[in-house]
Scaffold this motif. Structure first.
Motif, mmCIF file in Angstrom:
data_model
loop_
_atom_site.group_PDB
_atom_site.id
_atom_site.type_symbol
_atom_site.label_atom_id
_atom_site.label_comp_id
_atom_site.label_asym_id
_atom_site.label_seq_id
_atom_site.Cartn_x
_atom_site.Cartn_y
_atom_site.Cartn_z
ATOM 1 N N THR A 136 86.207 20.878 -60.237
ATOM 2 C CA THR A 136 87.154 19.936 -59.643
ATOM 3 C C THR A 136 88.455 20.652 -59.263
ATOM 4 O O THR A 136 88.887 20.628 -58.111
ATOM 5 N N GLU A 174 81.537 30.893 -59.910
ATOM 6 C CA GLU A 174 81.073 29.635 -60.522
ATOM 7 C C GLU A 174 79.796 29.885 -61.333
ATOM 8 O O GLU A 174 78.854 30.510 -60.854
ATOM 9 N N SER A 210 82.532 18.845 -62.869
ATOM 10 C CA SER A 210 82.332 17.480 -63.375
ATOM 11 C C SER A 210 82.526 16.437 -62.276
ATOM 12 O O SER A 210 82.005 15.324 -62.383
ATOM 13 N N GLY A 248 81.657 9.425 -63.093
ATOM 14 C CA GLY A 248 81.450 8.009 -62.803
ATOM 15 C C GLY A 248 82.234 7.527 -61.590
ATOM 16 O O GLY A 248 82.192 6.347 -61.260
ATOM 17 N N ALA A 252 85.246 6.803 -60.983
ATOM 18 C CA ALA A 252 86.433 5.951 -61.101
ATOM 19 C C ALA A 252 87.663 6.769 -60.699
ATOM 20 O O ALA A 252 87.783 7.926 -61.086
ATOM 21 N N SER A 295 90.786 7.529 -66.623
ATOM 22 C CA SER A 295 89.846 8.628 -66.468
ATOM 23 C C SER A 295 90.573 9.743 -65.710
ATOM 24 O O SER A 295 91.583 9.499 -65.041
ATOM 25 N N THR A 296 90.061 10.954 -65.797
ATOM 26 C CA THR A 296 90.934 12.102 -65.575
ATOM 27 C C THR A 296 90.840 12.801 -64.216
ATOM 28 O O THR A 296 91.655 13.669 -63.923
ATOM 29 N N GLN A 297 89.844 12.443 -63.394
ATOM 30 C CA GLN A 297 89.662 13.283 -62.201
ATOM 31 C C GLN A 297 90.887 13.310 -61.291
ATOM 32 O O GLN A 297 91.296 14.378 -60.819
HETATM 33 C C1 LIG Z 1 79.756 12.381 -66.994
HETATM 34 C C2 LIG Z 1 81.207 12.352 -66.579
HETATM 35 C C3 LIG Z 1 81.751 11.156 -66.120
HETATM 36 C C4 LIG Z 1 83.096 11.140 -65.747
HETATM 37 N N1 LIG Z 1 83.587 10.009 -65.153
HETATM 38 C C5 LIG Z 1 84.817 10.032 -64.611
HETATM 39 C C6 LIG Z 1 85.266 8.960 -63.815
HETATM 40 O O1 LIG Z 1 84.560 7.986 -63.552
HETATM 41 N N2 LIG Z 1 86.521 9.043 -63.314
HETATM 42 C C7 LIG Z 1 87.350 10.098 -63.546
HETATM 43 O O2 LIG Z 1 88.499 10.088 -63.115
HETATM 44 N N3 LIG Z 1 86.946 11.137 -64.291
HETATM 45 C C8 LIG Z 1 85.684 11.144 -64.791
HETATM 46 N N4 LIG Z 1 85.231 12.223 -65.484
HETATM 47 C C9 LIG Z 1 86.176 13.304 -65.795
HETATM 48 C C10 LIG Z 1 86.498 14.226 -64.639
HETATM 49 O O3 LIG Z 1 85.378 14.378 -63.802
HETATM 50 C C11 LIG Z 1 86.937 15.572 -65.238
HETATM 51 O O4 LIG Z 1 88.069 15.388 -66.066
HETATM 52 C C12 LIG Z 1 87.313 16.606 -64.198
HETATM 53 O O5 LIG Z 1 86.327 16.661 -63.202
HETATM 54 C C13 LIG Z 1 87.476 17.965 -64.878
HETATM 55 O O6 LIG Z 1 87.820 18.920 -63.922
HETATM 56 P P1 LIG Z 1 87.993 20.454 -64.329
HETATM 57 O O7 LIG Z 1 88.335 21.172 -63.102
HETATM 58 O O8 LIG Z 1 88.894 20.530 -65.497
HETATM 59 O O9 LIG Z 1 86.586 20.902 -64.869
HETATM 60 P P2 LIG Z 1 85.099 20.904 -64.119
HETATM 61 O O10 LIG Z 1 85.203 20.030 -62.929
HETATM 62 O O11 LIG Z 1 84.183 20.546 -65.177
HETATM 63 O O12 LIG Z 1 84.985 22.374 -63.638
HETATM 64 C C14 LIG Z 1 84.752 23.474 -64.455
HETATM 65 C C15 LIG Z 1 83.812 24.393 -63.707
HETATM 66 O O13 LIG Z 1 83.839 25.674 -64.308
HETATM 67 C C16 LIG Z 1 82.530 26.192 -64.380
HETATM 68 N N5 LIG Z 1 82.542 27.189 -65.448
HETATM 69 C C17 LIG Z 1 82.632 26.980 -66.772
HETATM 70 N N6 LIG Z 1 82.697 28.148 -67.426
HETATM 71 C C18 LIG Z 1 82.656 29.123 -66.496
HETATM 72 C C19 LIG Z 1 82.697 30.534 -66.554
HETATM 73 N N7 LIG Z 1 82.808 31.174 -67.710
HETATM 74 N N8 LIG Z 1 82.604 31.235 -65.388
HETATM 75 C C20 LIG Z 1 82.490 30.596 -64.190
HETATM 76 N N9 LIG Z 1 82.447 29.246 -64.105
HETATM 77 C C21 LIG Z 1 82.547 28.524 -65.237
HETATM 78 C C22 LIG Z 1 81.670 24.980 -64.619
HETATM 79 O O14 LIG Z 1 80.337 25.202 -64.249
HETATM 80 C C23 LIG Z 1 82.363 23.944 -63.756
HETATM 81 O O15 LIG Z 1 81.853 23.933 -62.445
HETATM 82 C C24 LIG Z 1 83.904 12.295 -65.878
HETATM 83 C C25 LIG Z 1 83.345 13.485 -66.331
HETATM 84 C C26 LIG Z 1 82.008 13.528 -66.667
HETATM 85 C C27 LIG Z 1 81.430 14.814 -67.136
#
Ligand SMILES: Cc1cc2nc3c(=O)[nH]c(=O)nc-3n(C[C@H](O)[C@H](O)[C@H](O)COP(=O)(O)OP(=O)(O)OC[C@H]3O[C@@H](n4cnc5c(N)ncnc54)[C@H](O)[C@@H]3O)c2cc1C
Length: 610
Positions: free
Chosen positions: A57, A78, A123, A128, A130, A589-591
């Motif tokens: 994300t 990734e 993620s 979901g 939202a 929710s956190t996205q």
């Molecule tokens: C099932 C589910 C439902 C959710 N529902 C909602 C919702 O409805 N509304 C909402 O607002 N939020 C929702 N969230 C939360 C939201 O999607 C997350 O908070 C947000 O997407 C997190 O973003 P991020 O960039 O921190 O991590 P991510 O988007 O998880 O990105 C991390 C990335 O890093 C990669 N990675 C990990 N380790 C390594 C490594 N060592 N080397 C290279 N790549 C690596 C992973 O494969 C992943 O692609 C939900 C999350 C999930 C899992």
């Protein structure tokens, strides 16, 4: 997708061909001018201006924005892969990590299944959908934990909320029918170049208005005049749905697909497992193929900066593997300490999911679903996005002051591990002061009730007092880290849940529901305090899909990991940009918050560069 089987075979075939073709176009862009998917490690350039570990994300958002001027080269590493858009399962294992927590002592030793994304888009590809954000107060609390002059408050976040997502207004008849409130001027952006969308479903579930009416009768509950304008109460949230395609709008569709950039590369199936330093400056990333940690690693150099965006669980792991973390943990794992930063991996928080409240209704409302909707189907959609966010004084008018003062007087060290470093304790005490204050306020939510249709309500704890951690496995540091939510380790959390349950049980007795003759499914079998505590322990999940806080943006003396520019303390040229920098949960929710963090981070990087 699930609808496809209802279509005639010939049409199914055409749909399938279209999906395969569109997937090929999206996933294999290397034959054109498009941003490049590197297929062979040998094709990778020797160095890039910016290297981003994690194409989820935040990672894809940062990569897109950093590469858009064409001045800088960007590589995303990734761990997961481009997934097949024609996959009939919307939620397959191939798109998520297979993780469990360590046994949770206060949840009958349950090991909790952890769901996070593992593919291009992270993620955001499986969530979901939202689209919500916290209240003004919650972001202002982040600034309180930051360095003097911190701009990580509501006012400092708002321009990036605007930039992150393109808001699509709901249909006029829908607005009238559901009493949807939104305030474009103060809360939402509609930038042309933002390809991430927030829109509303165009169908009607009559149950939603019954719940709306029941909530309206809850004393003290605000009917929010501009949903998402920084206040809380009862309102509707949109979802990350592309209004044109009626498909999921997420980091990949918004920040990778179709970009014509020769300066933006991605390599998938590759795990970043170490940041390398030249003196104090982060200078290169080492990575290994997804399936084989023992394979020869590849090293790629960063001319300007390295950004870790591996999410709330894996960002602390990458830092720890790179020698940045609690010194004792690193020494036990045989990792040379670069910076003793005890906060790396601590402060783990997530939204706990309480018991799903379900009823059987002997009598149904007259009008069934008006369902002509053809996009992705998921739970939140059936609830139409109705959420009720409740402050503690509203939930428990008689006991909120006692709960707040009990918390304020707690000696936190009684509920932490005996060897908790002083900086970590100091950070938790600063958070304690904030929450002891917020428990008495009416403008911050402690319980969010998501209406899921059918009728069902998913209660979600908005703020928790217990703190967990993510640590490398010292006997096998390259394997998945050990994740411990330490759920309910602070006894105040279960007392809050008892109060939440009492509120919910009384809400379910609302006279608005009476005509439908509801019978609860799986109610607690005792409603004494002790009975409710036992019930909560048996049903609570500490993981509501939002793990965060493990590389917190706080002052260093509070156990912070990054400063207000999201730079990792103690080194140069290294930032963290993802959910792990959030120091406290927000009641949402956190996205959207993660997208806004990423947009703001790019602003900070560019300010420094230009
Ligand atoms: C099932 C589910 C439902 C959710 N529902 C909602 C919702 O409805 N509304 C909402 O607002 N939020 C929702 N969230 C939360 C939201 O999607 C997350 O908070 C947000 O997407 C997190 O973003 P991020 O960039 O921190 O991590 P991510 O988007 O998880 O990105 C991390 C990335 O890093 C990669 N990675 C990990 N380790 C390594 C490594 N060592 N080397 C290279 N790549 C690596 C992973 O494969 C992943 O692609 C939900 C999350 C999930 C899992």
């Amino acid at each position: 997708m699930k609808m496809a089987s209802a279509l005639p075979r010939s049409i199914r075939f055409i749909v399938l061909v279209q999906l395969v073709l569109s997937n090929l176009i999206l996933a294999i862009p290397s034959w054109s001018n498009l941003a490049l998917q590197i297929r062979e490690v040998g094709d990778i350039k020797d160095s890039y201006d910016y290297i981003i570990v994690g194409g989820g994300t935040a990672g894809l958002t940062v990569a897109d924005r950093l590469s858009e001027s064409g001045k800088y080269t960007v590589l995303v590493i990734e761990h997961g892969k481009f997934y097949n858009a024609s996959d009939p399962d919307d939620f397959p294992m191939s798109r998520r990590y297979n993780l469990t927590s360590v046994p949770q002592a206060n949840l009958d030793n349950k090991e909790v299944q952890i769901t996070i994304g593992h593919c291009v888009g992270g993620s955001s590809a499986i969530n979901g959908m939202a689209v919500m954000r916290g209240t003004m107060q919650e972001y202002d609390n982040w600034a309180e934990l930051g360095n003097p002059g911190s701009t990580w408050n509501w006012d400092g976040m708002l321009p990036y909320f605007h930039k992150a997502i393109h808001f699509v207004e709901p249909r006029g008849d829908w607005v009238k029918k559901f009493k949807v409130t939104y305030d474009i001027r103060s809360a939402w952006g509609q930038y042309e170049d933002t390809r991430l969308y927030a829109s509303y479903l165009g169908w009607f579930n009559p149950l939603v208005m019954i719940f709306y009416e029941a909530y309206k009768r809850v004393p003290g509950l605000n009917i929010v005049r501009g949903g998402h304008s920084g206040t809380h109460g009862l309102f509707y949230y949109p979802i990350s749905l592309d209004p044109n395609t009626q498909q999921r709008s997420y980091a990949r569709t918004a920040h990778w697909d179709g970009l014509e950039r020769k300066n933006y590369d991605i390599i998938t199936g590759s795990r970043g497992n170490k940041i390398l330093f030249k003196g104090n400056k982060a200078s290169a990333v080492r990575f290994v193929p997804k399936e084989n940690a023992k394979a020869n690693p590849t090293v790629v150099k960063a001319r300007k900066e390295i950004i870790i965006s591996a999410g709330g669980i894996h960002t602390p792991q990458v830092l720890q593997l790179s020698g940045i973390g609690p010194a004792r943990l690193l020494e036990q794992a045989g990792i040379q300490v670069k910076v003793n930063l005890p906060g790396v991996g601590s402060n783990l928080q997530d939204h706990p999911l309480g018991p799903l409240l379900e009823w059987k209704w002997a009598k149904q409302p007259k009008k069934p679903f008006e369902n002509n909707y053809t996009g992705p189907t998921f739970d939140f959609a059936t609830g139409q996005g109705l959420v009720a966010q409740l402050s503690l004084p509203l939930i428990t008018p008689k006991s909120y002051i006692t709960l707040a003062s009990t918390y304020a007087c707690q000696n936190l060290s009684h509920y932490l591990e005996p060897d908790t470093p002083p900086a970590i304790l100091a950070g938790y005490q600063a958070q304690q002061r904030i929450y002891a204050r917020e428990m008495q306020r009416t403008n911050i939510s402690f319980l969010s009730n998501l209406f899921l249709g059918n009728p069902r309500i998913q209660p979600v704890g908005s703020h928790i007092m217990s703190r967990g951690h993510v640590r490398i496995n010292t006997t096998d540091p390259e394997s998945e880290p050990l994740i411990d939510f330490r759920a309910l380790s602070n006894p105040l959390d279960i007392e809050l849940w008892v109060a939440y349950m009492r509120f919910l049980l009384s809400f379910l007795r609302s006279p608005v529901f009476a005509p439908y003759e509801p019978t609860p499914i799986n109610p607690p079998n005792s409603t004494t305090d002790e009975g409710l505590r036992k019930y909560i322990r048996s049903v609570l999940s500490p993981h509501g899909w939002h793990p965060l806080g493990t590389a917190s943006k706080m002052r260093r003396e509070l156990g912070g990991v990054v400063d207000d520019e999201l730079k990792v303390y103690g080194v140069d040229g290294l930032r963290v940009v993802d959910a792990s920098v959030m120091p406290l949960l927000v009641a949402a929710s956190t996205q959207l918050t993660v997208y806004a963090i990423a947009e703001k981070a790019v602003g900070l990087i560019m300010e420094e560069r230009e």
